[in-house]
Design a protein around this motif. Structure first.
Motif, short mmCIF file in Angstrom:
data_model
loop_
_atom_site.label_atom_id
_atom_site.label_comp_id
_atom_site.label_asym_id
_atom_site.label_seq_id
_atom_site.Cartn_x
_atom_site.Cartn_y
_atom_site.Cartn_z
N LEU A 1 -6.19 -3.17 2.90
CA LEU A 1 -5.60 -4.03 1.87
C LEU A 1 -5.59 -5.49 2.34
O LEU A 1 -5.90 -6.41 1.57
CB LEU A 1 -4.17 -3.54 1.59
N LEU B 1 -8.80 -7.17 1.71
CA LEU B 1 -8.95 -7.59 0.31
C LEU B 1 -8.15 -8.87 0.05
O LEU B 1 -8.63 -9.78 -0.64
CB LEU B 1 -8.43 -6.49 -0.63
N VAL C 1 -2.50 1.26 -4.10
CA VAL C 1 -1.50 0.17 -4.14
C VAL C 1 -0.33 0.59 -5.02
O VAL C 1 -0.53 1.06 -6.14
CB VAL C 1 -2.15 -1.12 -4.68
N GLU D 1 -3.16 2.32 5.23
CA GLU D 1 -4.07 1.64 4.31
C GLU D 1 -3.92 0.12 4.34
O GLU D 1 -4.73 -0.60 3.74
CB GLU D 1 -3.82 2.15 2.88
N ALA E 1 -8.44 -3.15 -5.24
CA ALA E 1 -7.90 -1.98 -4.55
C ALA E 1 -8.41 -0.71 -5.22
O ALA E 1 -8.72 0.29 -4.57
CB ALA E 1 -6.38 -2.04 -4.57
N ALA F 1 0.86 -1.19 0.00
CA ALA F 1 0.00 0.00 0.00
C ALA F 1 0.89 1.24 0.00
O ALA F 1 2.06 1.17 0.38
CB ALA F 1 -0.89 0.00 1.24
N LEU G 1 -6.36 -8.28 -7.03
CA LEU G 1 -6.02 -7.30 -5.99
C LEU G 1 -5.94 -5.88 -6.52
O LEU G 1 -6.43 -4.93 -5.91
CB LEU G 1 -4.66 -7.65 -5.39
N VAL H 1 -8.10 1.98 -2.45
CA VAL H 1 -6.87 1.78 -1.66
C VAL H 1 -5.72 2.00 -2.63
O VAL H 1 -5.71 1.45 -3.73
CB VAL H 1 -6.80 0.34 -1.07
#
Ligand SMILES: Nc1ncnc2c1ncn2[C@@H]1O[C@H](COP(=O)(O)OP(=O)(O)OP(=O)(O)O)[C@@H](O)[C@H]1O
Ligand SMILES: [Mg+2]
Length: 332
Positions: free
Chosen positions: A247, A250, A292, A243, A285, A238, A281, A290
């Motif tokens: 993550l 997820l 990434v 965050e 994200a 992240a 992912l 989020v």
């Protein structure tokens, strides 16, 4: 070529203490297979080989090797197999070629045939230039190649190699393997070997038998073992550690996700399919907003398999002793 049922060996030490070295091994090896036996120090690999080569008598169970019973027909067993023991080749004063010829005579060849065979084997194992050198003067790698040649003098159909490459540098290891693979191809030999080098077992063996505490705890192709026991590993990063918990949620939702760890902004886990997980992912994200900054998947190694099976890493190396090894040292 090999069929064992409940093969067991107990050693009695100091009259009262019993060491359960091998605790009921069932093993089948078909003609032409190359089987690598893996396991930590003291697992029972050498003891098993010594029973299969009729050098020591099982406490219980049965073993047939090349069609002969190791207890009732040891002479026939020995005639059909070659055995290169762990750490062979102690300081001999004989010359390399003479050592081979003597071995041939011991195995029943007449002197002329033994000399011819010596020439072939020196050639096959790249030792011709060293033939008149004393065994004690050969380097470790050269001596190990001579050990293999000695195991092949009587053209066995089945060759046992106990840690053939231990102590060799990477160049000599590769070189020895090249010879082994070629000899096998040319002579349709069955090979059973032990090694502490997992990469070697992974690339060379079609089948890996993992032994621990005298028992077989896994027996399959390296590929199947890795797929079933270890799974791929994903690592995602992240943009900020704040965050990471989101993550991690997820990551935990991915198919087959387990061992989800958060370390700062980095989240790692084992998943069923690493490449698919990375794609999923990155998309997930994005949807969850989020940020990434990196994601990658790595395939498992046989060491991961060993860790999954035993909670220990085999990487702790051939030099440590049973009982000294820290549990899961490499687990992180
Ligand atoms: N002759 C013996 N007397 C007593 N105990 C023995 C004897 N030979 C082996 N052992 C014990 O049996 C167990 C299995 O030993 P073995 O040599 O088969 O292990 P290994 O898997 O080959 O280990 P390594 O990777 O260190 O070569 C060990 O605990 C060892 O100390
Ligand atoms: Mg051993």
């Amino acid at each position: 070529m090999i069929r064992t049922r409940g093969l067991t060996k107990d050693f009695t030490v100091c009259r009262t203490q019993t060491v359960h070295a091998v605790r009921g091994i069932d093993l089948d090896v078909a003609p032409g297979e190359l089987v690598a036996v893996l396991g930590p120090n003291g697992a029972g690999k050498t003891t098993t080989m010594r029973m299969l080569t009729s050098l020591i008598r099982p406490t219980a169970g049965t073993a047939e090797v090349a069609g002969f019973d190791v207890v009732r027909q040891p002479a026939q067993v020995r005639r059909h197999i070659g055995y290169v023991g762990q750490g062979n080749g102690a300081g001999h004063q004989q010359r390399a070629a003479d050592e081979l010829t003597t071995q041939g005579v011991i195995y029943g060849l007449d002197r002329r045939a033994a000399r011819r065979r010596t020439g072939e084997l020196l050639e096959a194992l790249d030792l011709t230039d060293l033939s008149s050198r004393k065994v004690s003067d050969l380097s470790g790698g050269q001596r190990r190649r001579l050990d293999v040649a000695l195991g092949l003098v009587h053209a066995p159909r089945l060759l046992f190699l106990d840690e053939p490459s231990t102590g060799l540098d990477p160049h000599n290891r590769a070189n020895l393997w090249e010879h082994i693979v070629r000899l096998r191809r040319e002579h349709a030999m069955t090979l059973v070997l032990t090694t502490h080098y997992l990469d070697e077992a992974d690339t060379m063996a079609e089948r890996v038998v993992v032994v621990d505490h005298g028992r077989v705890i896994a027996d399959d192709t390296p590929r199947a073992l890795k797929r079933d026991l270890a799974g791929d590993r994903v690592t995602v990063q992240a943009a900020a550690s704040a965050e990471a918990p989101r993550l991690a949620t997820l990551v935990a939702a991915l198919p087959g996700a387990r061992e989800v760890h958060v370390d700062g902004a980095t989240v790692t886990a084992r998943v069923a399919d690493g490449d698919a997980a990375v794609v999923e992912l990155v998309r997930g994200a994005d949807r969850a907003a989020v940020d990434v900054v990196g994601a990658r998947s790595t395939s498992p190694t046989l060491d991961d398999v060993f860790l999954a099976l035993t909670g220990r890493s085999l990487r702790e190396g051939p030099e440590t002793h049973d009982g000294d090894r820290a549990a899961g040292k490499d687990a992180a």
